[in-house]
Design a protein around this motif. Structure first.
Motif, PDB file in Angstrom:
ATOM      1  N   MET A 144     -49.629  17.383  44.221  1.00 23.65           N
ATOM      2  CA  MET A 144     -50.383  16.311  43.530  1.00 23.65           C
ATOM      3  C   MET A 144     -49.594  16.359  41.989  1.00 23.65           C
ATOM      4  SD  MET A 144     -53.961  15.918  41.676  1.00 23.65           S
ATOM      5  CE  MET A 144     -54.670  17.437  42.123  1.00 23.65           C
ATOM      6  N   LEU A 145     -49.470  15.045  41.505  1.00 19.62           N
ATOM      7  CA  LEU A 145     -48.835  14.791  40.285  1.00 19.62           C
ATOM      8  C   LEU A 145     -49.887  14.677  39.340  1.00 19.62           C
ATOM      9  CD1 LEU A 145     -45.760  12.409  41.199  1.00 19.62           C
ATOM     10  CD2 LEU A 145     -45.632  14.678  40.639  1.00 19.62           C
ATOM     11  N   THR A 146     -49.498  15.269  38.061  1.00 19.66           N
ATOM     12  CA  THR A 146     -50.608  15.090  36.890  1.00 19.66           C
ATOM     13  C   THR A 146     -49.930  14.488  35.727  1.00 19.66           C
ATOM     14  OG1 THR A 146     -50.729  17.316  36.594  1.00 19.66           O
ATOM     15  CG2 THR A 146     -52.287  16.436  37.909  1.00 19.66           C
ATOM     16  N   SER A 163     -43.065  20.870  36.685  1.00 15.05           N
ATOM     17  CA  SER A 163     -44.768  20.492  36.843  1.00 15.05           C
ATOM     18  C   SER A 163     -45.354  21.698  36.529  1.00 15.05           C
ATOM     19  CB  SER A 163     -44.963  20.226  38.195  1.00 15.05           C
ATOM     20  OG  SER A 163     -44.584  21.096  38.869  1.00 15.05           O
ATOM     21  N   LYS A 164     -46.761  21.525  36.322  1.00 14.69           N
ATOM     22  CA  LYS A 164     -47.508  22.956  36.197  1.00 14.69           C
ATOM     23  C   LYS A 164     -47.901  23.475  37.576  1.00 14.69           C
ATOM     24  CE  LYS A 164     -50.238  19.533  33.681  1.00 14.69           C
ATOM     25  NZ  LYS A 164     -49.592  18.561  34.213  1.00 14.69           N
ATOM     26  N   ARG A 165     -48.170  24.809  37.490  1.00 19.28           N
ATOM     27  CA  ARG A 165     -48.452  25.672  38.702  1.00 19.28           C
ATOM     28  C   ARG A 165     -49.322  24.929  39.824  1.00 19.28           C
ATOM     29  NH1 ARG A 165     -48.728  31.568  35.915  1.00 19.28           N
ATOM     30  NH2 ARG A 165     -46.675  31.375  35.341  1.00 19.28           N
ATOM     31  N   ASN A 206     -38.233  20.478  42.338  1.00 21.02           N
ATOM     32  CA  ASN A 206     -37.182  20.059  43.159  1.00 21.02           C
ATOM     33  C   ASN A 206     -38.001  19.593  44.411  1.00 21.02           C
ATOM     34  OD1 ASN A 206     -34.865  20.786  41.766  1.00 21.02           O
ATOM     35  ND2 ASN A 206     -35.178  22.927  42.325  1.00 21.02           N
ATOM     36  N   THR A 207     -39.066  19.071  44.501  1.00 23.70           N
ATOM     37  CA  THR A 207     -39.774  18.319  45.421  1.00 23.70           C
ATOM     38  C   THR A 207     -39.633  16.853  45.220  1.00 23.70           C
ATOM     39  OG1 THR A 207     -41.496  19.861  45.456  1.00 23.70           O
ATOM     40  CG2 THR A 207     -41.958  17.869  46.678  1.00 23.70           C
ATOM     41  N   GLN A 208     -39.062  16.212  46.587  1.00 22.74           N
ATOM     42  CA  GLN A 208     -39.053  14.691  46.375  1.00 22.74           C
ATOM     43  C   GLN A 208     -40.554  13.878  46.722  1.00 22.74           C
ATOM     44  OE1 GLN A 208     -36.041  13.087  48.935  1.00 22.74           O
ATOM     45  NE2 GLN A 208     -34.404  13.615  47.648  1.00 22.74           N
ATOM     46  N   VAL A 209     -40.569  13.153  45.951  1.00 23.49           N
ATOM     47  CA  VAL A 209     -42.173  12.445  45.920  1.00 23.49           C
ATOM     48  C   VAL A 209     -41.922  10.677  45.962  1.00 23.49           C
ATOM     49  CG1 VAL A 209     -43.647  14.224  44.977  1.00 23.49           C
ATOM     50  CG2 VAL A 209     -42.553  12.386  43.278  1.00 23.49           C
ATOM     51  N   LYS A 210     -42.870  10.261  46.537  1.00 21.44           N
ATOM     52  CA  LYS A 210     -42.605   8.790  46.670  1.00 21.44           C
ATOM     53  C   LYS A 210     -43.795   8.481  45.908  1.00 21.44           C
ATOM     54  CE  LYS A 210     -40.322   8.050  51.416  1.00 21.44           C
ATOM     55  NZ  LYS A 210     -39.132   7.343  50.817  1.00 21.44           N
ATOM     56  N   VAL A 211     -43.393   7.239  44.952  1.00 22.71           N
ATOM     57  CA  VAL A 211     -44.497   6.717  44.147  1.00 22.71           C
ATOM     58  C   VAL A 211     -44.355   5.135  44.047  1.00 22.71           C
ATOM     59  CG1 VAL A 211     -45.069   6.864  41.759  1.00 22.71           C
ATOM     60  CG2 VAL A 211     -44.114   8.749  42.478  1.00 22.71           C
TER      61      VAL A 211
END
Length: 125
Positions: free
Chosen positions: A1-3, A28-30, A36-41
C-alpha cells in the motif's frame, strides 16, 4: 500500500495512450510497500499525486514568504528588475533560436536523468 510521504520514481515516460504507469518505490514507511518494489499507478492517480505535491510545495513557499524576516528566515531581496548586459540582436533567426532551445531541453532531460540515476543508486535499500 502507498501512503502520503512515500517516494516513487518514474523510470520511463508513460506512453500517451497508457492508462497506468509503472513506478519504483524508492522510499516508504515500514508499513507500506518495501523499497525497490515496482508498482502500477493509474494516470489519474499520478496526476492527483502531482497536483497534491505541487500544491504542498506552493503552500510551503507561501508560508516561507509570509515568515520572511522572522523566525530566522532572512528577508527576500527586493523584486527590482535588473537590466541584462546581453545585447539584443536584430532580426534573430527563429530557426537558430529553436535549435538553441531544443539543445537546452535535451541537456535538461539528460541532467535530470543523471540526477535520478544517482539518487536511485544512493538510495537506501
Amino acid at each position: 500500500m502507498l501512503t502520503r510521504g512515500d517516494i516513487l520514481y518514474l523510470a520511463q515516460p508513460v506512453p500517451d495512450q497508457a492508462i497506468e504507469g509503472t513506478l519504483l518505490v524508492t522510499s516508504s514507511k515500514r508499513s507500506d510497500c518495501a523499497g525497490n518494489t515496482q508498482v502500477k499507478v493509474s494516470i489519474a492517480d499520478l496526476q492527483e499525486m502531482q497536483n497534491d505535491f505541487a500544491a504542498n510545495v506552493d503552500g510551503g513557499f507561501d508560508v516561507i514568504a509570509g515568515q520572511q524576516g522572522t523566525q530566522g528566515i532572512p528577508p527576500a531581496p527586493g523584486a527590482v528588475p535588473q537590466p541584462s548586459d546581453a545585447p539584443l540582436s536584430k532580426g534573430s533567426d527563429a530557426a537558430a533560436l529553436d535549435a538553441v532551445i531544443t539543445q537546452q531541453r535535451q541537456d535538461a532531460v539528460q541532467t535530470e536523468s543523471q540526477v535520478q540515476q544517482e539518487a536511485l543508486a544512493n538510495s537506501p535499500s
